[in-house]
Design a protein around this motif. Structure first.
Motif, PDB file in Angstrom:
ATOM      1  N   TRP A 149      42.131  38.782  37.518  1.00  0.00           N
ATOM      2  CA  TRP A 149      41.174  39.631  38.194  1.00  0.00           C
ATOM      3  C   TRP A 149      41.766  40.235  39.460  1.00  0.00           C
ATOM      4  N   ARG A 152      41.037  44.245  39.492  1.00  0.00           N
ATOM      5  CA  ARG A 152      39.774  44.645  40.121  1.00  0.00           C
ATOM      6  C   ARG A 152      39.721  46.107  40.532  1.00  0.00           C
ATOM      7  N   LEU A 162      39.806  37.668  30.669  1.00  0.00           N
ATOM      8  CA  LEU A 162      39.579  37.683  32.105  1.00  0.00           C
ATOM      9  C   LEU A 162      40.039  36.357  32.702  1.00  0.00           C
ATOM     10  N   PHE A 190      35.391  37.927  44.045  1.00  0.00           N
ATOM     11  CA  PHE A 190      35.256  37.920  42.584  1.00  0.00           C
ATOM     12  C   PHE A 190      33.793  37.959  42.146  1.00  0.00           C
ATOM     13  N   PHE A 203      32.362  40.608  39.562  1.00  0.00           N
ATOM     14  CA  PHE A 203      31.883  40.112  38.275  1.00  0.00           C
ATOM     15  C   PHE A 203      30.451  40.570  38.011  1.00  0.00           C
ATOM     16  N   LEU A 224      29.911  42.989  34.833  1.00  0.00           N
ATOM     17  CA  LEU A 224      29.581  42.103  33.721  1.00  0.00           C
ATOM     18  C   LEU A 224      29.281  42.848  32.418  1.00  0.00           C
ATOM     19  N   VAL A 275      32.614  43.603  30.973  1.00  0.00           N
ATOM     20  CA  VAL A 275      33.256  42.364  30.544  1.00  0.00           C
ATOM     21  C   VAL A 275      32.683  41.909  29.211  1.00  0.00           C
ATOM     22  N   CYS A 326      36.210  33.031  30.404  1.00  0.00           N
ATOM     23  CA  CYS A 326      36.889  33.357  31.656  1.00  0.00           C
ATOM     24  C   CYS A 326      37.766  32.180  32.029  1.00  0.00           C
ATOM     25  N   HIS A 370      32.423  29.827  41.051  1.00  0.00           N
ATOM     26  CA  HIS A 370      32.814  30.693  39.939  1.00  0.00           C
ATOM     27  C   HIS A 370      32.514  30.049  38.595  1.00  0.00           C
ATOM     28  N   VAL A 417      30.240  31.875  35.772  1.00  0.00           N
ATOM     29  CA  VAL A 417      30.680  32.097  34.393  1.00  0.00           C
ATOM     30  C   VAL A 417      29.667  31.514  33.408  1.00  0.00           C
TER      31      VAL A 417
END
Length: 369
Positions: free
Chosen positions: A97, A101, A124, A134, A138, A142, A145, A153, A165, A169
């Motif tokens: 990432w 990004r 990812l 992040f 995210f 999303l 993604v 992830c 995180h 996720v």
């Protein structure tokens, strides 16, 4: 009246009467001009027929844990060759990432989809440095993604925001693919798993048991953690985690077929400059290592091959294209460092491994190796 030049016909190479050691059947495969061809088509004047009666035809391998500098320099010919030499027709490649990004994710994915041998599935990944933003990225991206990447992830417990995180996720319905840096990290993770979990780099039977105590969890290991290494090699490698000692490795092998979900290299491709972190360059030896693992532990290809074909598709929610490799199983080669490969990144130096990949194909595409 002008005459157009005739369409060139590829010179066809046919490996005839090749044994599939999993099914016990024999068949022929043909290729030319980068394509898979019909072995039953009428022979052309320049066609070659190779006696394949001593060769094996095996499913091509899905290496579901690889690292290439795709965002830094793109896909290099050396990385294509390394994959094919290892019998790999498909690989997962982490997209960090931190590098991704500020880029256009749809454009990156569209470019990668043009590569077919090996096919590349991007994942990812969140590295351990500079992770403050992040969560915001995210949340904003999303939908992209979900649409463009597998539902996973990759996370690392050394990330200072790891717990946040991990919850993020899981809240998104993704599977967390985790590497634990320390034993306390591992203890915390297996005690607090509340969502889909896949843990990388099993080094012992106990490690496997503790991961699988969580409902629905999966676990992977790598050839350098499972295969005996040459004397002194284990101590010389710059890799995380440290390969297990003989007793732990043997115990891991004892539970591997029944309890370890999948096998992958954790290959770290030759970087643009010298390596600055841990990581081995291992993918080029993958298929010989699989054959050697069968020899060392008395496994059959039918037992081992699901760990590098169908199992990764179930873990990562991907599709592995049907592919094949023609292998000379009688070939023996002592491993030496590859060009520009440092000794501390070459786990299998000093071993004599069986098997050599002669050709690889996937879908309509095929190449001699």
């Amino acid at each position: 009246m002008s005459l157009s030049a005739p369409t060139p016909v590829p010179v066809r190479t046919t490996f005839a009467d090749v044994l599939d050691p999993i099914s016990g059947e024999r068949r022929s495969v043909s290729l030319g001009g980068g394509r898979a061809l019909d072995p039953q088509a009428p022979a052309g004047p320049n066609d070659r027929v190779v006696d394949g009666s001593g060769f094996w035809l095996l499913p091509a391998v899905y290496d579901a844990d690889a690292h290439l500098p795709l965002l830094e320099v793109g896909l290099r010919e050396v990385d294509v060759y390394v994959a094919r030499h290892g019998g790999v027709s498909h690989q997962n490649v982490a997209l960090q990432w931190q590098a991704l990004r500020h880029l256009d994710l749809p454009g990156i994915v569209a470019e990668l989809r043009q590569t077919v041998l090996p096919a590349i599935t991007p994942l990812l990944s969140v590295n351990i440095d500079d992770t403050d933003d992040f969560a915001a990225w995210f949340d904003k991206h999303l939908p992209e993604v979900r649409d463009l990447l597998p539902p996973v992830c990759k996370l690392y417990t050394a990330d200072p925001h790891f717990e946040r995180h991990l919850d993020l996720v899981w809240s998104a319905g993704l599977r967390a693919v985790v590497y634990c840096y320390t034993e306390p990290d591992f203890d915390w993770l297996v005690a607090h798993a509340e969502g889909p979990l896949h843990v990388r780099h099993a080094t012992s039977a106990g490690f496997v048991d503790r991961v699988l105590a969580n409902a629905g969890a999966t676990v992977q290991t790598s050839p350098h953690l499972l295969h005996p290494l040459a004397p002194g090699r284990r101590e010389d490698l710059v890799v995380l985690p440290t390969p297990p000692d003989d007793a732990e490795r043997t115990a891991l092998a004892d539970v591997f077929l029944d309890r370890v979900t999948m096998l992958a290299t954790d290959h770290n491709a030759l970087p643009v400059s010298g390596p600055t972190g841990p990581g081995l360059q291992a993918q080029q030896h993958l298929l010989p290592l699989l054959l050697s693992l069968c020899d060392v532990y008395g496994w059959t290809p039918a037992q081992l091959w699901p760990k590098v074909t169908t199992a990764p598709t179930e873990v990562f929610g991907t599709r592995h294209p049907q592919g094949w490799v023609v292998v000379d199983p009688a070939h023996r080669e002592q491993v030496a460092p590859w060009p520009m490969q440092a000794a501390d990144r070459a786990a299998f130096v000093g071993l004599t491994l069986p098997g050599r990949v002669l050709a690889i194909g996937s879908g309509d595409h095929a190449e001699l190796v």
